[in-house]
Structures are given as C-alpha cells and as structure tokens.
Design a protein around this motif. Structure first.
Motif, PDB file in Angstrom:
ATOM      1  N   TYR A 313       0.800  -1.011  -0.058  1.00  0.00           N
ATOM      2  CA  TYR A 313      -0.013   0.004  -0.003  1.00  0.00           C
ATOM      3  C   TYR A 313       0.981   1.290  -0.175  1.00  0.00           C
ATOM      4  O   TYR A 313       1.225   1.797   0.881  1.00  0.00           O
ATOM      5  CB  TYR A 313      -0.950   0.035   1.233  1.00  0.00           C
ATOM      6  N   TYR A 315       1.924   4.863  -0.132  1.00  0.00           N
ATOM      7  CA  TYR A 315       1.118   6.174   0.598  1.00  0.00           C
ATOM      8  C   TYR A 315       2.015   7.349   0.655  1.00  0.00           C
ATOM      9  O   TYR A 315       3.138   7.295   0.511  1.00  0.00           O
ATOM     10  CB  TYR A 315       0.600   5.831   1.913  1.00  0.00           C
ATOM     11  N   PRO A 320      -2.638   2.867   4.690  1.00  0.00           N
ATOM     12  CA  PRO A 320      -3.748   2.237   4.926  1.00  0.00           C
ATOM     13  C   PRO A 320      -3.480   0.771   5.761  1.00  0.00           C
ATOM     14  O   PRO A 320      -4.322   0.011   6.156  1.00  0.00           O
ATOM     15  CB  PRO A 320      -4.087   1.855   3.497  1.00  0.00           C
ATOM     16  N   LEU A 334      -8.832   6.186   7.015  1.00  0.00           N
ATOM     17  CA  LEU A 334      -8.830   5.596   5.493  1.00  0.00           C
ATOM     18  C   LEU A 334      -9.896   6.272   4.637  1.00  0.00           C
ATOM     19  O   LEU A 334      -9.541   6.540   3.351  1.00  0.00           O
ATOM     20  CB  LEU A 334      -8.917   3.988   5.532  1.00  0.00           C
ATOM     21  N   GLN A 337      -9.225   9.784   3.368  1.00  0.00           N
ATOM     22  CA  GLN A 337      -8.016   9.983   2.403  1.00  0.00           C
ATOM     23  C   GLN A 337      -8.540   9.932   1.085  1.00  0.00           C
ATOM     24  O   GLN A 337      -9.187   9.222   0.712  1.00  0.00           O
ATOM     25  CB  GLN A 337      -6.888   8.830   2.469  1.00  0.00           C
ATOM     26  N   ASN A 340      -6.153   6.233  -2.271  1.00  0.00           N
ATOM     27  CA  ASN A 340      -5.413   5.275  -1.513  1.00  0.00           C
ATOM     28  C   ASN A 340      -5.039   4.205  -2.965  1.00  0.00           C
ATOM     29  O   ASN A 340      -5.641   4.268  -3.930  1.00  0.00           O
ATOM     30  CB  ASN A 340      -6.474   4.344  -0.836  1.00  0.00           C
TER      31      ASN A 340
END
Length: 406
Positions: A313, A315, A320, A334, A337, A340
């Motif tokens: 993941y 970022y 996440p 989450l 955001q 993602n």
C-alpha cells in the motif's frame, strides 16, 4: 477488525484452541486527533505490572520500542496509533474530508453491502445451506445461483474498493523461472492439468482492505469467528463466501476441529475446480506492510500447492496499514484520504517438494522466504504476542507520542 491467524496445526481436534482469522475490533474511545489514550484490560495489566517495577526498571524510550517492534511502527504523518500531532494543512484536509468525503463513502459502502445481501438472499431462497462438521455455507451450491453470487460478489467488492479511494490497483505477475531456487517442483510444464489449480491462496496481511481485494480478485473462502455468521447482513454474505467458522464455544467431541475442516477444504479446492477456493493469512496478524512475519503452518498441512500473493500500500499521507492503530480510527482516516493506492504481485503457483510435504514448517518458511524476496519485504521474527505488547506499551504511555519532540 484485526485478523489474527493462529496456528491451525496446534490441537486440531480441540474446539477451544481453534484459530481466529476474523478481524477483532479494538475499542477506541479517544477523540480522533487527541493524543490522550485509554487503557484496555490487557493494557491495564501491563501498566499495573510496570507501575510495580517502575522504581527499578525505567520505561523504554520511543526509539527503543520502534526498534524492537519495527514491523508494527507507523511512519505516516499521523504517527503512532494514528494520534500524532498533525500540521495545520493536514488538519484542514482531514476536516474537509470528514464533512464531505466520509459520509459519501459510508453511504456508498452501505449501499453495496445491502445490495449484495439482497442478491445473496434471492440466490439462497428455498435453498438449504450445506451443513457438515458443524459448518454452514452456501458456497458449494452450483448452477446459476453460484455464478451470480461469485461474479456479483467480485464486482461489488471492486466497487467497494473504488468507493474507499482505491481507484487504480496495479497488478503484476512474476515469471515462474525466477522461483526455481525456492521451488523444486516449480516447472509448471511438468504438472498435469488437473493439478494446475492451487489448494489455497496465501497472502501477507496489511489492512482491512486485503479481504476486499481478494474478494474482488478470486472470491475465496476465509476463516471467521462463529459469531460472524450470526451478524445482520454480513452473516449471510459470509455463508455465501463459504467461510469456515471457528467454534470456540463448542465443547462437543463430535465436532471436527477447524484444522481438519480447513485441510479438507484446501484439498477439495485443489482437486475440484468447482469447489470454493480457500484464502489464508499465515502471518496471523497485520504489519505495517514493510515486513513479513513468521508463517503459521495451517495453510501448508494439506500438502497442496499454494498461490502466494503480495500486497503493498504505497502512501504519502495516511498509511492504509492496520498496524498500531485501532480499527475504528483506521477506517475513519482511510475513508478521509482522497486517494488510496494498492499494488499486487502474484507469484507462480508453488508446488511443494516431497521434503516440504513431510515438513510443513519447512514448506511455510520456504514460501515466506520467496515472498520476502519477491516482495522486497523484511523478514521479522516477532508476531502477534509482540504486537499486543507494543500496543500495551503505547497505550500505557500517554506522552509516548511526543517523546521525539522533547
């Protein structure tokens, strides 16, 4: 919800020692951006013991904690447990998302769940679930019902991911030739067609979103607490997935252990292409995505080929990963955001050698080593017990979030 996979091989015939792959929620009563923490029962015991010995044993520093429990340390702007001090720009973005993006995504997600529940309800009308060994599922039915459940489940799971901000998912597959050093029987050309199907999908465990991705990709069966099957909406969906339920409350000697049930399901999936595929997280808990923990042997006891899948993941602001952050806080941040990201690497089907079939620990370790190499993951020797200690240490120290600034 914390997916905590325990070793399926330990006391397989005792229902009281069954594993739990289902997510377990941790309560978080503190405000979203507050650095003050509440202490759980487990934490209370830990801090009580610490108080008794505080005069002789100093508390470890935040740097010492992060070094020892590196697999569970958050490195995003929200800091440890998602309660760090945020810059004003991040607070501004979070505030906007809380009043705009969050409610929209909650409504979309709820709509998807209700819609799939209605599909499951229609497809199971006048149908009796498959009942065997104390389990109950609709995943073994065939015909148009199974086709509708399978494809609608995959499509709606992907829509759910889209609603959560995973607009693009980068997927890639590795060439089988690169895995020869780890897999003595990796040459798929030597495998008969009926053996091409793996018995189980195994994956590193990073986030809640892992389950949604695998549902959108292959719609497999998971292992869940028995109570999940009794939940509104989700209960019927889990039965249509074909989840294997952990019956911790059962004392009946006639009930087959979950280890034996999972092994049978893995072997069935390997032999029969129409059988539901099994999906297991052999690490037993989630990490921050940079590490891979020791594997439990439950997924490897059936001696069937496995399909390794690596999830990452990437970022910039909020990670996440569900590592040292509570379930409710993780879901809220989450959903707040805007975008993602997820990357998926599918490795070739891993066919165990005879030595690995005879030694599940060797089988598990070789697959773990392969996933660590191909996924650029750091191997760690800690596990769920250490994760709980780390959580307790953070919860028991209200000033731990600001030690780096002092």
């Amino acid at each position: 919800m914390d997916s905590e996979l325990q070793d399926l091989s330990s006391k397989p015939q005792s229902p009281t020692s069954q594993p739990n792959l289902e997510d377990v929620s941790e309560k978080d009563d503190s405000p979203l951006l507050s650095s003050t923490t509440t202490t759980s029962t487990c934490t209370s015991r830990t801090t009580t013991g610490a108080d008794k010995s505080s005069s002789s044993t100093p508390l470890p520093s935040i740097e010492e904690l992060e070094k020892k429990y590196a697999a569970f340390v958050r490195h995003d702007v929200y800091g440890a447990m998602g309660r760090g001090e945020l810059p004003w720009t991040e607070k501004f973005l979070l505030g906007i998302a809380l009043i705009t993006l969050l409610p929209i995504r909650v409504v979309l997600a709820t709509t998807v769940v209700v819609l799939y529940y209605l599909i499951c309800r229609v497809c199971t009308l006048f149908m009796a679930p498959n009942r065997e060994d104390g389990q109950e599922d609709y995943a073994h039915m065939g015909g148009w019902r199974r086709t509708v459940l399978f494809w609608s489940g995959r499509v709606l799971s992907r829509i759910m991911l889209f609603a959560f901000g995973f607009y693009w998912i980068h997927e890639s597959s590795r060439n089988p030739e690169i895995d020869g050093s780890f897999n003595n029987e990796a040459d798929s050309n030597d495998q008969s067609e009926e053996n091409e199907r793996p018995g189980v999908i195994i994956s590193n465990h990073v986030s809640h979103m892992d389950i949604l991705y695998h549902m959108s990709s292959s719609f497999p069966s998971f292992v869940a607490k028995r109570s999940v099957g009794k939940l509104p909406l989700v209960g019927l969906i889990s039965k249509c997935l074909g989840c294997v339920y952990v019956q911790r409350e059962s004392k009946s000697s006639d009930t087959k252990g979950v280890s034996a049930v999972v092994n049978e399901r893995i072997q069935e999936a390997h032999r029969d292409k129409s059988a539901p595929m099994m999906m297991l997280f052999p690490e037993g808990t989630t990490t921050n995505g940079d590490y891979i923990l020791p594997f439990k042997t439950g997924a490897f006891l059936a001696k069937a080929p496995v399909l390794p899948v690596i999830l990452r993941y990437p970022y910039e602001r909020f990670s996440p990963a569900w590592d040292s952050i509570t379930g409710v806080r993780h879901v809220i941040l989450l959903l707040c955001q805007f975008v993602n990201n997820m990357t998926v690497t599918r490795l070739p089907i891993y066919y165990p050698s005879q030595e690995e079939k005879d030694n599940p620990k060797l089988y598990a370790e070789n697959v773990r080593r392969l996933m660590a190499r191909e996924g650029n993951l750091i191997k760690s020797d800690i596990g769920l017990a250490e994760k709980r200690v780390y959580h307790a240490a953070l919860n028991g120290r209200p000033n731990v979030l600001h030690e780096k600034d002092d």
